[in-house]
Write a protein that holds these residues in place. Structure first.
Motif, PDB file in Angstrom:
ATOM      1  N   PHE A  93      20.937  47.589  37.040  1.00  0.00           N
ATOM      2  CA  PHE A  93      20.946  48.019  35.640  1.00  0.00           C
ATOM      3  C   PHE A  93      20.164  47.053  34.754  1.00  0.00           C
ATOM      4  CE2 PHE A  93      24.533  50.781  36.813  1.00  0.00           C
ATOM      5  CZ  PHE A  93      24.167  51.925  36.117  1.00  0.00           C
ATOM      6  N   GLN A  94      20.150  45.775  35.081  1.00  0.00           N
ATOM      7  CA  GLN A  94      19.306  44.848  34.328  1.00  0.00           C
ATOM      8  C   GLN A  94      17.829  45.200  34.473  1.00  0.00           C
ATOM      9  OE1 GLN A  94      20.261  40.882  35.593  1.00  0.00           O
ATOM     10  NE2 GLN A  94      22.236  40.837  34.546  1.00  0.00           N
ATOM     11  N   LEU A  95      17.422  45.536  35.688  1.00  0.00           N
ATOM     12  CA  LEU A  95      16.041  45.962  35.894  1.00  0.00           C
ATOM     13  C   LEU A  95      15.748  47.277  35.180  1.00  0.00           C
ATOM     14  CD1 LEU A  95      13.386  45.328  37.372  1.00  0.00           C
ATOM     15  CD2 LEU A  95      14.268  46.601  39.333  1.00  0.00           C
ATOM     16  N   ALA A  96      16.741  48.177  35.157  1.00  0.00           N
ATOM     17  CA  ALA A  96      16.551  49.445  34.444  1.00  0.00           C
ATOM     18  C   ALA A  96      16.399  49.217  32.939  1.00  0.00           C
ATOM     19  CB  ALA A  96      17.725  50.384  34.727  1.00  0.00           C
ATOM     20  N   TRP A  97      17.165  48.316  32.361  1.00  0.00           N
ATOM     21  CA  TRP A  97      17.030  48.041  30.934  1.00  0.00           C
ATOM     22  C   TRP A  97      15.713  47.340  30.627  1.00  0.00           C
ATOM     23  CZ3 TRP A  97      18.228  49.549  26.435  1.00  0.00           C
ATOM     24  CH2 TRP A  97      18.110  48.719  25.327  1.00  0.00           C
ATOM     25  N   GLN A  98      15.247  46.499  31.539  1.00  0.00           N
ATOM     26  CA  GLN A  98      13.966  45.842  31.340  1.00  0.00           C
ATOM     27  C   GLN A  98      12.818  46.850  31.366  1.00  0.00           C
ATOM     28  OE1 GLN A  98      13.216  42.733  34.157  1.00  0.00           O
ATOM     29  NE2 GLN A  98      11.239  42.186  33.292  1.00  0.00           N
ATOM     30  N   ARG A  99      12.951  47.896  32.182  1.00  0.00           N
ATOM     31  CA  ARG A  99      11.928  48.945  32.259  1.00  0.00           C
ATOM     32  C   ARG A  99      12.461  50.258  31.665  1.00  0.00           C
ATOM     33  NH1 ARG A  99       9.779  48.149  38.512  1.00  0.00           N
ATOM     34  NH2 ARG A  99       9.379  45.905  38.383  1.00  0.00           N
ATOM     35  N   TRP A 100      13.216  50.163  30.608  1.00  0.00           N
ATOM     36  CA  TRP A 100      13.868  51.350  30.063  1.00  0.00           C
ATOM     37  C   TRP A 100      12.886  52.415  29.585  1.00  0.00           C
ATOM     38  CZ3 TRP A 100      18.068  53.747  30.700  1.00  0.00           C
ATOM     39  CH2 TRP A 100      18.497  54.716  29.790  1.00  0.00           C
ATOM     40  N   PRO A 101      11.736  52.095  28.984  1.00  0.00           N
ATOM     41  CA  PRO A 101      10.808  53.181  28.630  1.00  0.00           C
ATOM     42  C   PRO A 101      10.392  54.025  29.823  1.00  0.00           C
ATOM     43  CG  PRO A 101      10.204  51.173  27.489  1.00  0.00           C
ATOM     44  CD  PRO A 101      11.285  50.800  28.454  1.00  0.00           C
ATOM     45  N   GLU A 102      10.290  53.414  30.993  1.00  0.00           N
ATOM     46  CA  GLU A 102       9.947  54.174  32.193  1.00  0.00           C
ATOM     47  C   GLU A 102      11.145  54.922  32.742  1.00  0.00           C
ATOM     48  OE1 GLU A 102       8.571  53.224  36.799  1.00  0.00           O
ATOM     49  OE2 GLU A 102       8.439  51.684  35.260  1.00  0.00           O
ATOM     50  N   VAL A 103      12.324  54.305  32.719  1.00  0.00           N
ATOM     51  CA  VAL A 103      13.520  54.937  33.280  1.00  0.00           C
ATOM     52  C   VAL A 103      14.009  56.066  32.378  1.00  0.00           C
ATOM     53  CG1 VAL A 103      15.890  54.511  34.054  1.00  0.00           C
ATOM     54  CG2 VAL A 103      14.140  52.784  34.423  1.00  0.00           C
ATOM     55  N   ALA A 104      13.856  55.923  31.074  1.00  0.00           N
ATOM     56  CA  ALA A 104      14.381  56.933  30.148  1.00  0.00           C
ATOM     57  C   ALA A 104      13.696  58.277  30.307  1.00  0.00           C
ATOM     58  CB  ALA A 104      14.247  56.440  28.704  1.00  0.00           C
ATOM     59  N   VAL A 105      12.411  58.280  30.637  1.00  0.00           N
ATOM     60  CA  VAL A 105      11.680  59.541  30.799  1.00  0.00           C
ATOM     61  C   VAL A 105      11.696  60.035  32.236  1.00  0.00           C
ATOM     62  CG1 VAL A 105      10.183  59.004  28.853  1.00  0.00           C
ATOM     63  CG2 VAL A 105       9.498  58.309  31.135  1.00  0.00           C
ATOM     64  N   ASP A 106      12.350  59.328  33.129  1.00  0.00           N
ATOM     65  CA  ASP A 106      12.418  59.763  34.521  1.00  0.00           C
ATOM     66  C   ASP A 106      13.336  60.979  34.640  1.00  0.00           C
ATOM     67  OD1 ASP A 106      11.681  58.456  37.381  1.00  0.00           O
ATOM     68  OD2 ASP A 106      13.571  59.538  37.508  1.00  0.00           O
ATOM     69  N   ARG A 107      13.025  61.859  35.600  1.00  0.00           N
ATOM     70  CA  ARG A 107      13.846  63.056  35.778  1.00  0.00           C
ATOM     71  C   ARG A 107      15.212  62.735  36.366  1.00  0.00           C
ATOM     72  NH1 ARG A 107      10.906  67.831  38.754  1.00  0.00           N
ATOM     73  NH2 ARG A 107      12.895  68.754  38.160  1.00  0.00           N
ATOM     74  N   ASP A 108      15.313  61.614  37.065  1.00  0.00           N
ATOM     75  CA  ASP A 108      16.575  61.231  37.701  1.00  0.00           C
ATOM     76  C   ASP A 108      16.820  59.748  37.452  1.00  0.00           C
ATOM     77  OD1 ASP A 108      18.854  61.133  39.162  1.00  0.00           O
ATOM     78  OD2 ASP A 108      17.923  61.413  41.119  1.00  0.00           O
ATOM     79  N   PRO A 109      17.286  59.362  36.249  1.00  0.00           N
ATOM     80  CA  PRO A 109      17.543  57.939  35.996  1.00  0.00           C
ATOM     81  C   PRO A 109      18.603  57.357  36.928  1.00  0.00           C
ATOM     82  CG  PRO A 109      17.500  59.200  33.945  1.00  0.00           C
ATOM     83  CD  PRO A 109      17.527  60.192  35.061  1.00  0.00           C
ATOM     84  N   ALA A 110      19.615  58.153  37.263  1.00  0.00           N
ATOM     85  CA  ALA A 110      20.647  57.653  38.171  1.00  0.00           C
ATOM     86  C   ALA A 110      20.063  57.353  39.544  1.00  0.00           C
ATOM     87  CB  ALA A 110      21.776  58.674  38.283  1.00  0.00           C
ATOM     88  N   GLY A 111      19.148  58.185  40.023  1.00  0.00           N
ATOM     89  CA  GLY A 111      18.504  57.912  41.298  1.00  0.00           C
ATOM     90  C   GLY A 111      17.643  56.667  41.257  1.00  0.00           C
TER      91      GLY A 111
END
Length: 437
Positions: A213-231
């Motif tokens: 989740f730390q890596l996801a928050w660091q790359r949140w602009p990329e994760v937020a537009v992903d079709r499957d953020p949980a994946g």
């Protein structure tokens, strides 16, 4: 601290779908971009992302096919709408007139045996109706209709179409922090239990999910537009949890405390005895509920290889635990063992704070290291010679010239006489006065 991406890219699963829609292999796409096939596989699984010109070239190759698919879907939707409206008009005319009119509309004619009806939903529309996050592993009422049934030849049959409910869209006034907190609250409990079943360690499971989740928050602009953020977060957590470098950590050299129940302890021992690849494939398919192509894409393997891993893992579990030979019973057992343990859950606010702290730390470390290199380079340039000094030639003997002679060492008599003369008086009458014998 979040970073803004340069060129937008589709999600990893969408990248693979677009590549397969153009009938391109990993080698063909890699040759066009100028990278290796392994690099393309990493891009399609979300483990890495292209940068610079390669990112732009990769995005152009994918979006070239995406535009054609969007036009096809738009034409299909228009045709379906026209068909529906025509049917409604004809039905109203039939009710108003005692004699039914002749059905001569071209859109309402029966299709020939060799053609396909345009009202059938296309595969792209089915994929668009899938939710962003899969069903959590901990749900006890999970319908396991998608579990693979072993055919007579020992392979896994194709999965039936799953009926899923689309998720509600994110409110427009929701901030990135609120969206991240909602994702963390929804996915963290299931991910902690899954990583615990993969590793058998409670502390490592908590650490893996928190790092993901730390890596996801660091790359949140990329994760937020992903079709499957949980994946996306799940793949990062699995990669960190199953890293082979953890064996060298002193804190993980000793095994963790086993579960309290003997049945849970036996099941966890069998699960941890499986190879890491089989364990991960089993967890994704029978635990999380992904289908076979999605499991193969997330594990970076082909579909036949993933099917063989699943079959081998099930055979091993059924051999040692016959009660779990049924895939549905295995799914329920995975959920029960995961819920039986008391595991720490990462908090969203602490995750965001820790991610920003790590970003600042590594940024300052990089700046300090760069300054150190610049200082060492400046010091070297300051002390370096500014002109060329030729080396001195070695000496050599010259013939015909006698060697220079010097005073040799004193003998014992000469040393005694020198000492005697130094002991006498330097001046006075006694020095020159003769003595009679």
């Amino acid at each position: 601290m979040p970073q803004s991406p340069a060129t937008p890219l589709p999600s990893p699963k969408e990248r693979r779908r677009l590549r397969e829609a153009k009938s391109l292999s990993h080698a063909d796409l890699a040759a066009r971009i100028g990278v290796t096939s392994e690099t393309v596989r990493s891009w399609e699984t979300g483990r890495s992302a292209p940068r610079g010109r390669k990112r732009e070239t990769y995005a152009k190759l994918l979006t070239a096919n995406a535009g054609a698919n969007a036009n096809q879907e738009e034409r299909t939707t228009t045709t379906t709408t026209t068909r529906t409206s025509t049917t409604a008009v004809d039905r109203a005319a039939t009710e108003a007139s005692p004699t039914p009119p002749a059905r001569t509309h071209p859109l309402r004619t029966k299709p020939t045996p060799g053609t396909r009806s345009t009202s059938r939903p296309q595969p792209a529309a089915k994929r668009a109706a899938k939710p962003l996050t899969p069903a959590p592993m901990t749900s006890p009422a999970h319908a396991h209709a998608h579990a693979p049934a072993s055919a007579a030849n020992g392979h896994i049959r194709p999965l039936p179409v799953r009926v899923t409910r689309p998720q509600a869209a994110r409110p427009p006034d929701q901030t990135p922090a609120q969206a991240f907190d909602a994702l963390c609250a929804h996915c963290a409990p299931g991910l902690v239990r899954q990583t615990y079943l993969l590793t058998g360690r409670r502390g490592l499971a908590h650490e893996s999910v928190e790092r993901a989740f730390q890596l996801a928050w660091q790359r949140w602009p990329e994760v937020a537009v992903d079709r499957d953020p949980a994946g996306w977060v799940r793949a990062a957590a699995y990669e960190y949890a199953m890293s082979p470098w953890h064996r060298f950590r002193p804190s993980l050299r000793h095994p963790d405390a086993p579960p309290a129940q003997p049945a849970d302890r036996a099941f966890l021992d069998v699960l941890l005895s499986l190879p890491p690849a089989q364990r991960r494939a089993l967890m994704l398919y029978d635990g999380v509920g992904l289908d076979l192509p999605e499991t193969a894409a997330e594990t970076e393997a082909s579909t036949p290889a993933t099917a063989n891993r699943l079959l081998n893992a099930r055979e091993t579990i059924a051999e040692r635990l016959p009660d779990l030979a049924d895939p549905e019973a295995l799914h329920r057992r995975l959920a029960e063992v995961g819920k039986a343990e008391k595991l720490r859950l990462p908090k969203a606010d602490r995750v965001r704070t820790g991610s920003e702290y790590r970003a600042r730390f590594w940024t300052r470390a990089a700046i300090a290291f760069t300054a150190l290199i610049i200082g060492a380079t400046a010091l070297t340039l300051r002390n370096a010679p500014t002109h060329y000094e030729p080396p001195q030639a070695p000496g050599r003997a010259i013939s015909g010239v006698p060697p220079r002679m010097g005073p040799g060492p004193l003998t014992y008599e000469d040393t005694t006489l020198r000492e005697k003369l130094r002991a006498e008086l330097p001046n006075g009458q006694d020095r020159l006065a003769p003595q009679a014998r």
